[in-house]
Design a protein around this motif. Structure first.
Motif, PDB file in Angstrom:
ATOM      1  N   GLY A  84       0.822  -1.201   0.000  1.00  0.00           N
ATOM      2  CA  GLY A  84       0.000   0.000   0.000  1.00  0.00           C
ATOM      3  C   GLY A  84       0.858   1.252   0.000  1.00  0.00           C
ATOM      4  O   GLY A  84       0.577   2.225  -0.710  1.00  0.00           O
ATOM      5  N   ILE A  85       1.927   1.227   0.789  1.00  0.00           N
ATOM      6  CA  ILE A  85       2.765   2.426   0.921  1.00  0.00           C
ATOM      7  C   ILE A  85       3.484   2.746  -0.400  1.00  0.00           C
ATOM      8  O   ILE A  85       3.823   3.898  -0.663  1.00  0.00           O
TER       9      ILE A  85
ATOM     10  N   GLU B  36       2.165  -8.156  10.213  1.00  0.00           N
ATOM     11  CA  GLU B  36       1.020  -9.049   9.994  1.00  0.00           C
ATOM     12  C   GLU B  36       1.353 -10.500  10.331  1.00  0.00           C
ATOM     13  O   GLU B  36       0.470 -11.275  10.684  1.00  0.00           O
TER      14      GLU B  36
ATOM     15  N   HIS C 289      -4.340   1.056   2.366  1.00  0.00           N
ATOM     16  CA  HIS C 289      -4.950   0.063   1.463  1.00  0.00           C
ATOM     17  C   HIS C 289      -6.259   0.558   0.856  1.00  0.00           C
ATOM     18  O   HIS C 289      -7.088  -0.238   0.409  1.00  0.00           O
TER      19      HIS C 289
HETATM   20  N1  PBE Z   1       3.245  -1.927   5.285  1.00  0.00           N
HETATM   21  C1  PBE Z   1       3.215  -2.801   6.447  1.00  0.00           C
HETATM   22  C2  PBE Z   1       2.202  -2.521   4.421  1.00  0.00           C
HETATM   23  C3  PBE Z   1       1.141  -2.943   5.327  1.00  0.00           C
HETATM   24  C4  PBE Z   1       1.899  -3.449   6.480  1.00  0.00           C
HETATM   25  C5  PBE Z   1       2.905  -0.555   5.735  1.00  0.00           C
HETATM   26  C6  PBE Z   1       4.529  -1.976   4.661  1.00  0.00           C
HETATM   27  C7  PBE Z   1       1.748  -1.780   3.181  1.00  0.00           C
HETATM   28  O1  PBE Z   1       0.877  -2.293   2.484  1.00  0.00           O
HETATM   29  O2  PBE Z   1       2.263  -0.718   2.856  1.00  0.00           O
END
Ligand code: PBE
Length: 312
Positions: free
Chosen positions: A62-63, A220, A269
């Protein structure tokens, strides 16, 4: 000038020119990659020094999507790009940069151990709020799961913990190199009082299968690991499958998986959730106080994404 002498002089000249060019090359490289060139005010141009590149993580995260949006939206990030590879590769680049006190811009988040490893880092201010403020991690299920498996649904819905809990497990996994699922199972043993709140009013079952989908990050792995161990104490048979973020949402929408603990909202997300939200049940947050953004070492003398410079 006789031929011999001419040859000799040109040889010397050639060597001198080569040395001179090599010297310039070195100097230029040193300026670019180590300290950055300076602008008219004598300030270091970090943007040029990092080659207008944000060091990111996996393309499916997502990031990563959010960072592409930041590059679109911020004038200061025009002409920038994000290097997408893996969380491990990003952490290695971060370690190297900090060891050499070189500038670096990474995609960072909490909960994670990156701030425990490098406490001297800061989130850049994000006046356009592309990365949002506080993120929460939600549990979600497929439609019909509550009706078909009310005990499992109830236990997942009652699962909640906090940033410190999650980071405790993540740090231990990072420091010891032990399997994070084992550390999570031990955490469940050591925190009976916390775990009992999740199973309150949940009847024991005999081998009821529950299919969790999750993402490939330690945050997670920690949450899925603890809930799996806690649910197995109640007699559930829990499997955890790690997939790309997009597949987490898709498999809930199609009913291929029962539930996830891995949905970061409202920003991280959002795109994935919006695509499938009509076919998914949002069970609410299992953790509040998460965060994502652009992160730099403290020794970089900037505070905001707007302090970076476009690549004109
Ligand atoms: N993250 C950690 C994930 C979700 C958990 C922030 C790198 C992301 O989808 O960006």
């Amino acid at each position: 000038m006789d031929f011999k002498k001419f040859k000799y002089v040109s040889l010397i000249l050639g060597v001198l020119i080569t040395l001179l060019l090599a010297g310039c090359g070195d100097k230029e490289e040193g300026t670019d990659s180590e300290s950055g060139s300076t602008d008219s005010n004598g300030e270091v141009d970090y943007s040029e020094a990092v080659d207008y590149t944000i060091i990111g993580i996996e393309p499916g995260a997502g990031i990563s999507v959010t960072t592409e949006a930041a590059i679109e939206e911020y004038d200061s990030l025009q002409g920038w790009n994000v290097e997408l590879s893996s969380t491990g590769a990003m952490m290695t680049e971060l370690d190297n940069a900090i060891r050499n006190e070189e500038p670096i811009v990474i995609t960072g988040w909490n909960p994670h151990w990156m701030f425990a490893a490098h406490p001297d880092m800061k989130y850049l201010d994000d006046p356009l709020e592309i990365y949002g403020g506080e993120e929460s991690i939600h549990s979600m299920s497929r439609r019909g799961f509550e009706e078909e498996q009310p005990e499992a649904y109830k236990m997942i819905e009652q699962f909640e913990w906090n940033v410190e809990d999650m980071e405790e497990i993540m740090y231990e996994a990072e420091e010891t190199g032990d399997d994070i699922n084992q550390i999570a199972a031990q955490w469940v043993e050591d925190n009976e009082d916390r775990v009992s709140a999740w199973s309150e009013g949940v009847e024991d079952v005999d081998g009821v299968e529950v299919e969790l989908v999750s993402t490939p990050w330690d945050s997670e792995r920690a949450s899925s690991g603890v809930l799996k161990a806690a649910m197995e104490q109640k007699g559930f048979d829990v499997s955890v499958t790690e997939v790309d973020v997009a597949i987490v949402f898709e498999s809930l929408a199609t009913g291929d998986a029962d539930a996830t603990l891995a949905a970061w909202l409202p920003i991280t997300h959002r795109e994935f959730y919006e695509t499938y939200q009509d076919d998914i049940v949002d069970m609410g947050p299992n953790l509040v106080g998460a965060k994502i953004g652009l992160v730099v070492p403290e020794y970089m003398d900037i505070d905001s994404i707007e302090d970076l410079n476009p690549n004109n």
